[in-house]
Enzyme design. Structure first.
Site, PDB file in Angstrom:
ATOM      1  NE  ARG A 197      -3.242   2.530   2.698  1.00  0.00           N
ATOM      2  CZ  ARG A 197      -3.105   3.356   3.736  1.00  0.00           C
ATOM      3  NH1 ARG A 197      -2.426   3.012   4.815  1.00  0.00           N
ATOM      4  NH2 ARG A 197      -3.675   4.541   3.708  1.00  0.00           N
TER       5      ARG A 197
ATOM      6  CG  HIS B 207      -0.963   9.058   3.491  1.00  0.00           C
ATOM      7  ND1 HIS B 207      -1.067   7.714   3.764  1.00  0.00           N
ATOM      8  CD2 HIS B 207      -0.505   9.624   4.641  1.00  0.00           C
ATOM      9  CE1 HIS B 207      -0.668   7.467   5.001  1.00  0.00           C
ATOM     10  NE2 HIS B 207      -0.325   8.626   5.558  1.00  0.00           N
TER      11      HIS B 207
ATOM     12  CD  GLU C 293      -4.254   7.564   9.924  1.00  0.00           C
ATOM     13  OE1 GLU C 293      -3.869   8.639  10.404  1.00  0.00           O
ATOM     14  OE2 GLU C 293      -3.728   6.475  10.197  1.00  0.00           O
TER      15      GLU C 293
ATOM     16  CG  ASN D  24      -4.767   3.355   8.886  1.00  0.00           C
ATOM     17  OD1 ASN D  24      -4.902   2.334   8.220  1.00  0.00           O
ATOM     18  ND2 ASN D  24      -4.312   4.483   8.370  1.00  0.00           N
TER      19      ASN D  24
ATOM     20  CE1 TYR E 269       0.610   2.793  13.549  1.00  0.00           C
ATOM     21  CE2 TYR E 269      -1.468   3.781  12.884  1.00  0.00           C
ATOM     22  CZ  TYR E 269      -0.203   3.311  12.571  1.00  0.00           C
ATOM     23  OH  TYR E 269       0.249   3.363  11.270  1.00  0.00           O
TER      24      TYR E 269
ATOM     25  CD  GLU F 290      -1.265   4.028   8.149  1.00  0.00           C
ATOM     26  OE1 GLU F 290      -0.966   4.467   9.288  1.00  0.00           O
ATOM     27  OE2 GLU F 290      -1.499   4.763   7.178  1.00  0.00           O
TER      28      GLU F 290
END
Ligand code: IFM
Length: 454
Positions: free
Chosen positions: A85, A129, A174, A299, A301, A359
């Protein structure tokens, strides 16, 4: 009683056509900011403004991927990855933001895609992005509705040229970060502090996505082509008894501001008081925004534990740390269970038919050690982080979540936005002065997973 050792993960635990990937983004790795007709983006302007980025780092050179893409694709191939990606820089393709296309810019991505296909790595291209052409920001950027129309035009142009080869099309990466950190909190480009502009930017990004989807579908010629969008999520739990409502509001703001319009066709009701005064809503916008897609990119985290308001006017919350948890170099809590919870929630509450983890990864303080004349990076923390998060993803898959792939962030250490080069997310280390790449232990672990029973 001693704890049972955790069973090792194996490739065959996941579906046979699973996308095993890594992810990157144009401004974070490419460099070559003045080459082949690229125009400045808002991140060139922002990073060249003193004090905006740690150490005043910029993306001018970054990982020099623009010139070293073949070596980087070679690394992916060596690790056994089947998917990549990356993002396409709008200012390379349409330097004026709208109008004429720059074929030299297109050529770079065409060569990259060809190189990937040659190595049996499927290309997943993100169209935005965060590197908006500065010329568009000068006209109001995402707070200007026209930007959504220009995005549609750019998406149409680039997909006409690469639509025969790209497998996955991701409209936005995002958008929450781009609109809220960029237009409200001012810590990302363009560095503004305006709720009105942030709300307008939010709506126009959503609109841009919805307008681009039909164009991408029209131009995507591969029979297995897919069109989707990638959102950022954090797993939120009340940080103290009594903070349940606060946590729900934070979830609406952080996680559902984009998710609900896209997949339910409406903004979260909890947010009406703040949104309604600024939303530039026109008839049919919500239908356009909620145009069906093939997948959502997740995504993920960390977890957050809100305890009170930090500043209600900017919708910022105070989170408490969790005693006993481990944290990455970003100060983010390591909480793999959050990934499981979010994936199952998207499946259960939204019925999203296909999910990718687009991600997931971690920054740690890495150091290079020399052993027997070779360089190594023993990044045990990152390796553990990935093992645990892949484990959580597997659990979700086994519980029925339609998970189609996993892209580790990131292939390379790179320009981590406001943190510059200090924060290293790569599974491959980049020695910036020499641009030498050193494969970290986490990448060797990923390789061993991929080769476990391929
Ligand atoms: O580096 C970023 C990426 O650009 C977007 N998602 C989060 C990553 C780590 O902060």
């Amino acid at each position: 009683m001693s704890a049972e050792p955790k069973p090792e993960l194996a490739r065959s635990d996941f579906p046979a056509d699973f996308a095993w990937g890594v992810a990157t983004a144009s401004y974070q790795i490419e460099g070559a900011v003045n080459e082949d007709g690229r125009s400045p983006s808002i991140w060139d302007t922002f990073s060249h403004t003193p004090g905006k980025v740690d150490n005043d780092d910029t993306g001018d050179v970054a990982c020099d991927h623009y010139h070293r893409y073949k070596e980087d694709v070679g690394l992916m191939s060596q690790l056994g990855l089947n998917s990549y990606r990356f993002s396409i820089a709008w200012p390379r393709i349409v330097p004026e933001g709208k109008g004429e296309i720059n074929l030299k810019g297109v050529d770079f991505y065409a060569r990259l895609v060809d190189e990937l296909l040659e190595k049996n790595i499927q290309p997943y291209a993100t169209l935005y992005h965060w590197d908006l052409p500065q010329v568009l920001e000068d006209k109001g950027g995402w707070s200007n509705r026209d930007t959504a129309l220009y995005f549609q035009e750019y998406a149409d142009k680039i997909s006409r040229l690469l639509g025969d080869r790209v497998k996955g099309w991701i409209t936005l990466n995002e958008p929450w970060v781009a609109s809220i950190l960029g237009y409200l909190q001012g810590v990302h480009a363009p560095g503004l502090h305006s709720m009105e502009k942030a709300v307008r930017a939010t709506h126009h990004m959503l609109l841009a996505h919805g307008l681009a989807v039909p164009a991408l579908r029209r131009n995507a010629l591969r029979s297995d082509a897919e069109v989707g969008v990638t959102l950022s999520f954090n797993y939120i739990e009340p940080g103290r008894p009594g903070a349940e409502q606060l946590a729900q509001l934070k979830d609406a703001w952080d996680n559902r501001l984009f998710l609900d319009p896209l997949f339910k066709g409406a903004y979260p009701t909890e947010l009406y008081p703040i949104l309604s005064q600024y939303l530039p809503l026109e008839r049919e916008d919500m239908e356009i925004i909620s145009t069906p897609v093939d997948f959502m990119g997740v995504n993920y985290y960390f977890r957050t534990l809100p305890v009170e308001w930090a500043d209600q006017a900017t919708m910022s919350f105070k989170d408490r740390p969790n005693e006993g948890s481990e944290y990455t170099a970003m100060g983010w809590e390591i909480y793999p269970e959050g990934l499981y919870q979010l994936l199952t929630r998207f499946h259960r509450d939204y019925g999203i038919k296909k999910l990718y983890i687009t991600e997931n990864g971690s920054a740690f303080q890495d150091s290079v050690v020399e052993e027997d004349g070779n360089n190594f990076v023993h990044d045990a923390g990152r390796k553990k982080y990935l093992q645990e998060h892949f484990g959580a993803a597997l659990r979700a898959y086994r519980d029925g979540v339609p998970l189609a792939g996993y892209f580790v962030w990131s292939l390379l250490d790179n320009f981590e936005w406001g943190y510059g080069y200090d924060k290293r997310f790569g599974i491959v280390y980049v020695d910036y002065p020499t641009q030498k790449r050193i494969i970290k232990d986490s990448a060797y672990w990923y390789e061993s997973l991929l080769k476990s029973n391929a």
